[in-house]
Scaffold this motif. Structure first.
Motif, PDB file in Angstrom:
ATOM      1  N   CYS A 301      62.123  64.073 -31.224  1.00 47.63           N
ATOM      2  CA  CYS A 301      62.224  65.601 -30.521  1.00 47.63           C
ATOM      3  C   CYS A 301      61.038  66.490 -30.576  1.00 47.63           C
ATOM      4  O   CYS A 301      60.884  67.004 -29.353  1.00 47.63           O
ATOM      5  CB  CYS A 301      63.356  66.150 -31.597  1.00 47.63           C
ATOM      6  SG  CYS A 301      63.731  67.884 -30.950  1.00 47.63           S
ATOM      7  N   LYS A 302      60.303  66.240 -31.511  1.00 49.85           N
ATOM      8  CA  LYS A 302      58.873  66.949 -31.415  1.00 49.85           C
ATOM      9  C   LYS A 302      58.209  66.606 -30.240  1.00 49.85           C
ATOM     10  O   LYS A 302      57.440  67.399 -29.769  1.00 49.85           O
ATOM     11  CB  LYS A 302      58.168  67.106 -32.772  1.00 49.85           C
ATOM     12  CG  LYS A 302      56.976  67.907 -32.883  1.00 49.85           C
ATOM     13  CD  LYS A 302      56.256  67.681 -34.245  1.00 49.85           C
ATOM     14  CE  LYS A 302      55.030  68.659 -34.218  1.00 49.85           C
ATOM     15  NZ  LYS A 302      54.309  68.386 -35.438  1.00 49.85           N
ATOM     16  N   LYS A 303      58.098  65.232 -29.967  1.00 49.77           N
ATOM     17  CA  LYS A 303      57.142  64.764 -29.182  1.00 49.77           C
ATOM     18  C   LYS A 303      57.787  65.100 -27.721  1.00 49.77           C
ATOM     19  O   LYS A 303      57.022  65.427 -26.775  1.00 49.77           O
ATOM     20  CB  LYS A 303      57.077  63.189 -29.051  1.00 49.77           C
ATOM     21  CG  LYS A 303      56.260  62.280 -28.020  1.00 49.77           C
ATOM     22  CD  LYS A 303      56.406  61.009 -28.356  1.00 49.77           C
ATOM     23  CE  LYS A 303      55.580  60.245 -27.285  1.00 49.77           C
ATOM     24  NZ  LYS A 303      53.874  60.358 -27.505  1.00 49.77           N
ATOM     25  N   LEU A 305      59.433  67.747 -26.992  1.00 49.13           N
ATOM     26  CA  LEU A 305      58.978  69.223 -26.770  1.00 49.13           C
ATOM     27  C   LEU A 305      57.577  69.445 -26.589  1.00 49.13           C
ATOM     28  O   LEU A 305      57.426  70.310 -25.468  1.00 49.13           O
ATOM     29  CB  LEU A 305      59.601  70.033 -28.072  1.00 49.13           C
ATOM     30  CG  LEU A 305      60.969  70.068 -28.344  1.00 49.13           C
ATOM     31  CD1 LEU A 305      61.245  70.987 -29.484  1.00 49.13           C
ATOM     32  CD2 LEU A 305      61.961  70.942 -27.268  1.00 49.13           C
ATOM     33  N   GLU A 306      56.748  68.793 -27.004  1.00 45.53           N
ATOM     34  CA  GLU A 306      55.327  69.080 -26.758  1.00 45.53           C
ATOM     35  C   GLU A 306      54.914  68.414 -25.528  1.00 45.53           C
ATOM     36  O   GLU A 306      54.210  69.362 -24.916  1.00 45.53           O
ATOM     37  CB  GLU A 306      54.611  68.525 -27.937  1.00 45.53           C
ATOM     38  CG  GLU A 306      54.763  69.026 -29.162  1.00 45.53           C
ATOM     39  CD  GLU A 306      53.969  68.373 -30.332  1.00 45.53           C
ATOM     40  OE1 GLU A 306      53.706  67.301 -30.368  1.00 45.53           O
ATOM     41  OE2 GLU A 306      53.688  69.303 -31.422  1.00 45.53           O
ATOM     42  N   GLU A 307      55.440  67.513 -25.443  1.00 43.22           N
ATOM     43  CA  GLU A 307      55.075  66.731 -23.934  1.00 43.22           C
ATOM     44  C   GLU A 307      55.597  67.399 -22.612  1.00 43.22           C
ATOM     45  O   GLU A 307      55.119  67.017 -21.533  1.00 43.22           O
ATOM     46  CB  GLU A 307      55.152  65.262 -23.952  1.00 43.22           C
ATOM     47  CG  GLU A 307      53.978  64.605 -25.138  1.00 43.22           C
ATOM     48  CD  GLU A 307      53.785  63.120 -25.053  1.00 43.22           C
ATOM     49  OE1 GLU A 307      53.991  62.716 -24.113  1.00 43.22           O
ATOM     50  OE2 GLU A 307      53.322  62.700 -25.921  1.00 43.22           O
ATOM     51  N   THR A 308      56.563  67.970 -22.970  1.00 39.02           N
ATOM     52  CA  THR A 308      57.231  68.885 -21.543  1.00 39.02           C
ATOM     53  C   THR A 308      57.200  70.099 -21.554  1.00 39.02           C
ATOM     54  O   THR A 308      57.853  70.873 -20.637  1.00 39.02           O
ATOM     55  CB  THR A 308      58.770  68.295 -21.868  1.00 39.02           C
ATOM     56  OG1 THR A 308      59.397  68.921 -22.693  1.00 39.02           O
ATOM     57  CG2 THR A 308      59.087  66.810 -21.708  1.00 39.02           C
ATOM     58  N   ARG A 309      56.264  70.560 -22.134  1.00 38.84           N
ATOM     59  CA  ARG A 309      56.054  72.128 -22.408  1.00 38.84           C
ATOM     60  C   ARG A 309      55.533  72.726 -20.831  1.00 38.84           C
ATOM     61  O   ARG A 309      54.565  71.993 -20.159  1.00 38.84           O
ATOM     62  CB  ARG A 309      54.903  72.528 -23.398  1.00 38.84           C
ATOM     63  CG  ARG A 309      54.551  73.946 -23.562  1.00 38.84           C
ATOM     64  CD  ARG A 309      53.364  74.096 -24.288  1.00 38.84           C
ATOM     65  NE  ARG A 309      53.693  73.871 -25.796  1.00 38.84           N
ATOM     66  CZ  ARG A 309      54.144  74.298 -26.627  1.00 38.84           C
ATOM     67  NH1 ARG A 309      54.481  75.636 -26.477  1.00 38.84           N
ATOM     68  NH2 ARG A 309      54.229  73.820 -27.930  1.00 38.84           N
ATOM     69  N   MET A 342      63.002  72.985 -34.802  1.00 36.19           N
ATOM     70  CA  MET A 342      62.005  72.670 -34.239  1.00 36.19           C
ATOM     71  C   MET A 342      62.261  73.443 -32.572  1.00 36.19           C
ATOM     72  O   MET A 342      61.063  73.772 -32.134  1.00 36.19           O
ATOM     73  CB  MET A 342      62.078  70.988 -33.802  1.00 36.19           C
ATOM     74  CG  MET A 342      61.374  70.229 -35.108  1.00 36.19           C
ATOM     75  SD  MET A 342      61.600  68.684 -34.494  1.00 36.19           S
ATOM     76  CE  MET A 342      61.263  67.811 -36.217  1.00 36.19           C
ATOM     77  N   ASP A 345      61.272  77.386 -33.190  1.00 39.90           N
ATOM     78  CA  ASP A 345      60.067  77.390 -33.319  1.00 39.90           C
ATOM     79  C   ASP A 345      58.964  76.964 -32.031  1.00 39.90           C
ATOM     80  O   ASP A 345      58.093  77.788 -31.852  1.00 39.90           O
ATOM     81  CB  ASP A 345      59.385  76.524 -34.605  1.00 39.90           C
ATOM     82  CG  ASP A 345      59.818  76.630 -35.918  1.00 39.90           C
ATOM     83  OD1 ASP A 345      60.182  78.012 -36.019  1.00 39.90           O
ATOM     84  OD2 ASP A 345      59.800  75.904 -36.855  1.00 39.90           O
ATOM     85  N   PHE A 346      59.571  76.127 -31.256  1.00 43.10           N
ATOM     86  CA  PHE A 346      58.746  75.799 -29.955  1.00 43.10           C
ATOM     87  C   PHE A 346      58.842  76.751 -29.030  1.00 43.10           C
ATOM     88  O   PHE A 346      57.845  76.998 -28.207  1.00 43.10           O
ATOM     89  CB  PHE A 346      59.578  74.590 -29.379  1.00 43.10           C
ATOM     90  CG  PHE A 346      58.939  74.165 -28.217  1.00 43.10           C
ATOM     91  CD1 PHE A 346      57.831  73.350 -28.007  1.00 43.10           C
ATOM     92  CD2 PHE A 346      59.744  74.604 -27.172  1.00 43.10           C
ATOM     93  CE1 PHE A 346      57.298  73.244 -26.808  1.00 43.10           C
ATOM     94  CE2 PHE A 346      59.237  74.021 -25.763  1.00 43.10           C
ATOM     95  CZ  PHE A 346      57.948  73.414 -25.632  1.00 43.10           C
TER      96      PHE A 346
END
Length: 421
Positions: A301-303, A305-309, A342, A345-346
């Motif tokens: 999930c974190k990956k 969110l971070e890579e589709t920002r 997550m 926070d994102f």
């Protein structure tokens, strides 16, 4: 029922939900709250905020009304501390043409998802997104089902599902035909399913999402994710296609489901979910299998969110709780809280958890907040001793206490001398 933390309150600058301490971010410039009293459809269609859903399957077909309510009560009681916008009630079909592999779990027909959604709302006060496999219905039967779901059961949010295999012929209506019917019902909205693995194979899932959006779909709920890469690719290319076409992308709800045993893993793969070999082995070889699956899914999930920002696609989170095993049920709750925090926070804005009492007329605790004051009970009568007897008793008490003190001092002196020797 009285539900703690069950109705999240959302603010533009303060996102509410999940039991975690608020991250150390600056205070919002605006603090006026907007309570989450809107319906589930409004929440799903408000792309300025996230959405959080918790999924389940209905009880077996043939259950009595009392049994259905008891199942709903237990589910709601277990998930009361999850700050969800609503639930997802799945429509489980046999799906014979999905794969030549045998089904890991025996198929048993379940209660109508729209009927169980009504019972969930009666018990919890929350609405549900109802999945419906339109291909498995006969055309006339589907119209009857839809009218009853809307007019009798009060369902307003639908997720339309096609056939398990494009190679099979189905008697039911097409998704475009059903979407057109729902577009004529002003209180209803609908979404669809997105399978990121199809994008890896065919490369056109982002175009399919645009076409489904043109049918009136307002959101897409993903298949369970066990490999983040296909979803990352899909979200980026869907967002880019929408920018080129100058249209607003619809919401994509990311779905996660924990796994605590080999048979559950086989079923997940039977459903068409891509599970990389390394991920499968890491889960099944772990001492705490379900805990390892939760950790890995949170990392995925974190990956994502971070890579589709910055891709522009509004997101949501859904966690499936469809297992009958306690450790997988508990893990679904843990997974929901962690992925929810997550995503919040994102977003980079402060958020907080609140609770709401849905119905004060019926409480789970034995304490009644409206109970009338209890009259103070009369003091117990004490029989007074005559003065002579009282004085004698007091004197005897004092003598007894003095004797005990003296004996204690004497014993202490003797012990002290012994220790010196």
């Amino acid at each position: 029922k009285r539900v703690a933390a069950g109705v999240p309150l959302f603010m533009r600058n303060m996102q509410s939900v999940a039991f975690h301490a608020a991250p150390p971010l600056p205070k919002p410039t605006h603090t006026a709250t907007v309570t989450m009293d809107v319906g589930l459809v409004e929440a799903l269609c408000d792309y300025s905020r996230p959405v959080f859903l918790f999924g389940l399957t209905p009880p077996l077909e043939g259950a009595t009304q009392a049994e259905l309510k008891e199942t709903a009560r237990k589910f709601v009681e277990r998930s009361a501390t999850l700050a969800t916008d609503g639930f997802i009630v799945y429509d489980i079909q046999e799906e014979k043409g999905r794969t030549p592999e045998p089904r890991p779990f025996l198929f048993r027909k379940l209660d109508d998802p729209s009927h169980f959604a009504q019972i969930l709302k009666q018990v919890s006060g929350k609405e549900s997104v109802v999945y419906k496999c339109v291909a498995e219905s006969d055309p006339g039967g589907f119209d009857t089902w839809l009218d009853k779901a809307v007019d009798v059961y009060g369902v307003t949010a639908y997720n339309l599902v096609g056939g398990a295999s494009s190679a099979n012929q189905y008697a039911g209506p097409t998704i475009p035909a059903v979407a057109a019917k729902l577009n004529q019902k002003p209180t209803c909205a609908h979404g669809g399913v997105t399978i990121a693995e199809r994008h890896v194979k065919k490369g056109n899932e982002h175009e399919t999402l645009v076409k489904k959006g043109e049918l009136g779909m307002k959101w897409f709920i993903s298949q369970a994710i066990y490999d983040p890469e296909p979803m990352i690719k899909l979200l980026k290319e869907y967002g880019e296609l929408c920018r080129r076409k100058k249209i607003a992308p619809k919401r994509v709800v990311l779905t996660f489901a924990p796994c605590g045993r080999e048979k559950t893993m086989r079923f997940i793969k039977w459903l068409g979910v891509t599970v990389p070999d390394a991920v499968e082995r890491e889960i099944l070889d772990a001492e705490n299998k379900v805990g390892k699956s939760v950790d890995l899914l949170c990392a995925m999930c974190k990956k994502i969110l971070e890579e589709t920002r910055g891709c522009g696609v509004p997101l949501g989170i859904s966690v499936e709780s469809v297992s009958i095993f306690k450790n997988e049920i508990d893990a679904a709750h843990d997974l929901f809280r962690r992925t929810q925090s997550m995503l919040l926070d994102f977003l980079g804005e402060p958020w907080v958890v609140r609770y709401s009492i849905v119905d004060k007329k019926s409480k789970r605790t034995s304490y009644d907040y409206r109970r009338t004051p209890v009259a103070t009970p009369p003091k117990a009568k004490v029989l007074a001793l005559p003065e002579t007897e009282k004085d004698t008793k007091d004197l005897d008490d004092k003598k007894e206490k003095g004797a005990l003190i003296g004996a204690g001092l004497f014993l202490g002196l003797v012990l002290g001398k012994i220790l010196k020797l």
